[in-house]
Design a protein around this motif. Structure first.
Motif, PDB file in Angstrom:
ATOM      1  N   GLN A  30      49.763 118.957 -19.619  1.00 48.76           N
ATOM      2  CA  GLN A  30      48.209 118.200 -18.935  1.00 48.76           C
ATOM      3  C   GLN A  30      48.844 117.412 -17.554  1.00 48.76           C
ATOM      4  OE1 GLN A  30      45.990 116.757 -22.314  1.00 48.76           O
ATOM      5  NE2 GLN A  30      43.745 117.210 -21.109  1.00 48.76           N
ATOM      6  N   ALA A  58      51.463 114.976 -31.560  1.00 50.26           N
ATOM      7  CA  ALA A  58      50.022 114.920 -29.965  1.00 50.26           C
ATOM      8  C   ALA A  58      49.700 114.022 -28.664  1.00 50.26           C
ATOM      9  CB  ALA A  58      49.050 115.516 -30.829  1.00 50.26           C
ATOM     10  N   PHE A  77      42.537 108.706 -29.966  1.00 48.76           N
ATOM     11  CA  PHE A  77      44.265 107.601 -29.025  1.00 48.76           C
ATOM     12  C   PHE A  77      44.124 106.813 -28.139  1.00 48.76           C
ATOM     13  CE2 PHE A  77      46.899 111.730 -29.071  1.00 48.76           C
ATOM     14  CZ  PHE A  77      45.579 112.768 -29.553  1.00 48.76           C
ATOM     15  N   ASP A 128      50.093 108.312 -36.222  1.00 48.77           N
ATOM     16  CA  ASP A 128      51.587 107.399 -35.455  1.00 48.77           C
ATOM     17  C   ASP A 128      50.753 106.540 -34.225  1.00 48.77           C
ATOM     18  OD1 ASP A 128      53.103 107.528 -33.973  1.00 48.77           O
ATOM     19  OD2 ASP A 128      53.717 109.414 -33.301  1.00 48.77           O
ATOM     20  N   PHE A 158      51.789 105.007 -24.559  1.00 48.29           N
ATOM     21  CA  PHE A 158      51.095 105.241 -26.180  1.00 48.29           C
ATOM     22  C   PHE A 158      51.178 104.483 -27.269  1.00 48.29           C
ATOM     23  CE2 PHE A 158      50.083 107.628 -30.089  1.00 48.29           C
ATOM     24  CZ  PHE A 158      50.844 107.106 -30.884  1.00 48.29           C
ATOM     25  N   PHE A 187      40.056 111.342 -21.278  1.00 49.20           N
ATOM     26  CA  PHE A 187      40.097 109.914 -21.629  1.00 49.20           C
ATOM     27  C   PHE A 187      38.446 109.012 -21.111  1.00 49.20           C
ATOM     28  CE2 PHE A 187      45.012 108.985 -21.709  1.00 49.20           C
ATOM     29  CZ  PHE A 187      45.162 110.210 -21.491  1.00 49.20           C
ATOM     30  N   GLY A 188      38.958 107.642 -21.521  1.00 48.79           N
ATOM     31  CA  GLY A 188      37.454 106.680 -20.910  1.00 48.79           C
ATOM     32  C   GLY A 188      37.681 106.394 -19.524  1.00 48.79           C
ATOM     33  N   TYR A 241      47.469 106.527 -32.299  1.00 47.55           N
ATOM     34  CA  TYR A 241      46.431 107.554 -32.793  1.00 47.55           C
ATOM     35  C   TYR A 241      46.505 108.065 -34.184  1.00 47.55           C
ATOM     36  CZ  TYR A 241      48.366 112.854 -33.751  1.00 47.55           C
ATOM     37  OH  TYR A 241      49.217 113.309 -34.497  1.00 47.55           O
ATOM     38  N   TYR A 277      46.047 104.019 -25.535  1.00 44.48           N
ATOM     39  CA  TYR A 277      47.660 104.205 -24.377  1.00 44.48           C
ATOM     40  C   TYR A 277      47.543 103.116 -23.608  1.00 44.48           C
ATOM     41  CZ  TYR A 277      48.264 108.922 -25.364  1.00 44.48           C
ATOM     42  OH  TYR A 277      48.229 110.579 -25.518  1.00 44.48           O
ATOM     43  N   VAL A 337      33.991 109.890 -22.795  1.00 45.97           N
ATOM     44  CA  VAL A 337      34.487 108.960 -23.531  1.00 45.97           C
ATOM     45  C   VAL A 337      33.899 107.562 -22.616  1.00 45.97           C
ATOM     46  CG1 VAL A 337      36.737 107.307 -24.644  1.00 45.97           C
ATOM     47  CG2 VAL A 337      36.875 109.986 -24.508  1.00 45.97           C
ATOM     48  N   ARG A 383      39.044 105.885 -14.319  1.00 44.22           N
ATOM     49  CA  ARG A 383      39.927 107.249 -14.702  1.00 44.22           C
ATOM     50  C   ARG A 383      40.759 107.815 -14.932  1.00 44.22           C
ATOM     51  NH1 ARG A 383      35.378 108.848 -19.189  1.00 44.22           N
ATOM     52  NH2 ARG A 383      34.202 107.850 -18.422  1.00 44.22           N
ATOM     53  N   LEU A 384      41.667 108.763 -16.247  1.00 44.33           N
ATOM     54  CA  LEU A 384      42.224 109.564 -15.605  1.00 44.33           C
ATOM     55  C   LEU A 384      41.398 111.108 -16.172  1.00 44.33           C
ATOM     56  CD1 LEU A 384      45.627 108.435 -18.357  1.00 44.33           C
ATOM     57  CD2 LEU A 384      45.327 109.406 -15.457  1.00 44.33           C
ATOM     58  N   GLU A 419      43.368 119.249 -25.861  1.00 49.67           N
ATOM     59  CA  GLU A 419      43.498 118.142 -24.578  1.00 49.67           C
ATOM     60  C   GLU A 419      42.963 116.997 -24.793  1.00 49.67           C
ATOM     61  OE1 GLU A 419      41.122 121.394 -21.530  1.00 49.67           O
ATOM     62  OE2 GLU A 419      41.807 119.627 -19.874  1.00 49.67           O
ATOM     63  N   GLN A 420      42.915 115.964 -24.334  1.00 52.55           N
ATOM     64  CA  GLN A 420      43.079 114.978 -24.863  1.00 52.55           C
ATOM     65  C   GLN A 420      41.985 114.817 -23.283  1.00 52.55           C
ATOM     66  OE1 GLN A 420      46.198 112.615 -25.474  1.00 52.55           O
ATOM     67  NE2 GLN A 420      47.121 113.130 -27.008  1.00 52.55           N
ATOM     68  N   TYR A 466      46.079 122.393 -18.104  1.00 51.77           N
ATOM     69  CA  TYR A 466      45.938 122.090 -19.647  1.00 51.77           C
ATOM     70  C   TYR A 466      46.734 123.451 -19.782  1.00 51.77           C
ATOM     71  CZ  TYR A 466      46.013 123.188 -24.768  1.00 51.77           C
ATOM     72  OH  TYR A 466      46.352 123.122 -26.075  1.00 51.77           O
ATOM     73  N   GLY A 514      42.757 117.082 -32.386  1.00 54.19           N
ATOM     74  CA  GLY A 514      44.370 115.730 -32.693  1.00 54.19           C
ATOM     75  C   GLY A 514      44.955 116.503 -32.966  1.00 54.19           C
ATOM     76  N   GLY A 515      44.989 117.821 -32.700  1.00 52.81           N
ATOM     77  CA  GLY A 515      46.672 119.109 -32.933  1.00 52.81           C
ATOM     78  C   GLY A 515      47.338 118.320 -31.899  1.00 52.81           C
ATOM     79  N   ARG A 570      53.255 122.865 -23.669  1.00 52.89           N
ATOM     80  CA  ARG A 570      52.145 122.485 -23.332  1.00 52.89           C
ATOM     81  C   ARG A 570      52.138 121.306 -22.322  1.00 52.89           C
ATOM     82  NH1 ARG A 570      48.278 118.482 -23.531  1.00 52.89           N
ATOM     83  NH2 ARG A 570      48.103 117.340 -25.987  1.00 52.89           N
TER      84      ARG A 570
END
Lengths: 115, 109
Positions: free
Chosen positions: B33, B95, A33, A56, A45, A106-107, A48, A35, A4, B42-43, A103-104, B48, A98-99, B31
């Motif tokens: 993470q 999400a 997303f 949201d 948050f 990050f930048g 997104y 944050y 990202v 960065r994170l 897994e997300q 996961y 996006g579900g 779940r």
């Protein structure tokens, strides 16, 4: 894969000025997303998108903050009339779908400083 | 609302010691993470976990979702492990992630 991408990495604005932050998600990811990270509030948050549609925005301050995703390759977060309390690191993340189970990633964040 | 609590808030180790970080959450999240953040960095997603145990290198994550807890074990810590570790769960059926306050780990040589 560059991951990202967020630009700029650092931004300094004067009180009352506008700030626009950019995010490029991982290629092929359909969700973005936003944050915000501060020492006091931690990681919060904001909003997104999935397939460019806003899903949201419950974390977005009601005034002065807006976000868009005009195409699959980037999203922007705009803050109008910036205030010192907007100073924070703004983080963008993307996920493949996006579900709930995606897994997300990050930048590096954009550090915004409002003088 | 849903909460994520991490302990300890900070941890100081000598190089070579093991670390155990805890994460407890109030929701019925299925779940979780784990992330690592170097100061100013960065994170980075570490694990996961829908549930169960995962290993990568010296790191092991174990999540028991029906007990609403997860742990991150770091074996033979190194100075490069220093930083802050966060756990996060999705909020409700969404999400979007809720984060704990993090555990700041300092490993000295």
């Amino acid at each position: 894969n560059a991951g990202v991408i967020q630009t700029p990495r650092h931004k300094v604005t004067g009180k009352g000025q506008e700030a626009t932050l950019w995010c490029e998600p991982i290629s092929g990811h359909s969700a973005v997303f936003w944050y915000r990270q501060t020492i006091v509030q931690g990681l919060e948050f904001l909003t997104y998108f999935r397939n460019q549609a806003p899903i949201d925005d419950s974390g977005m301050p009601k005034e002065r903050f807006s976000a868009q995703m005009p195409n699959q390759s980037h999203s922007t977060l705009k803050i109008q009339s910036t205030q010192p309390q907007d100073s924070a690191v703004y983080l963008c993340a993307s996920s493949s779908s996006g579900g709930y189970y995606a897994e997300q990633f990050f930048g590096p964040g954009t550090r915004l400083t409002v003088l | 609302g849903q909460q994520v609590q991490q302990s300890p808030a900070s941890l100081v180790l000598q190089e070579g010691e093991n670390a155990e970080l805890q994460c407890n959450f109030s929701s019925t999240a299925t779940r979780l993470q784990w992330f690592y953040q170097h100061p100013g960095g960065r994170l980075v997603s570490l694990f996961y976990n829908p549930s169960g145990t995962k290993h990568t290198g010296r790191l092991t994550s174990t999540t028991v979702t029906n007990e609403r807890r997860s742990s991150l074990h770091i074996s033979s810590s190194q100075t490069t492990d220093s930083g802050t570790y966060f756990c996060a769960i999705p909020q409700g059926g969404s999400a979007k992630l809720i984060f704990g306050e993090g555990t700041k780990l300092t490993v000295s040589s």
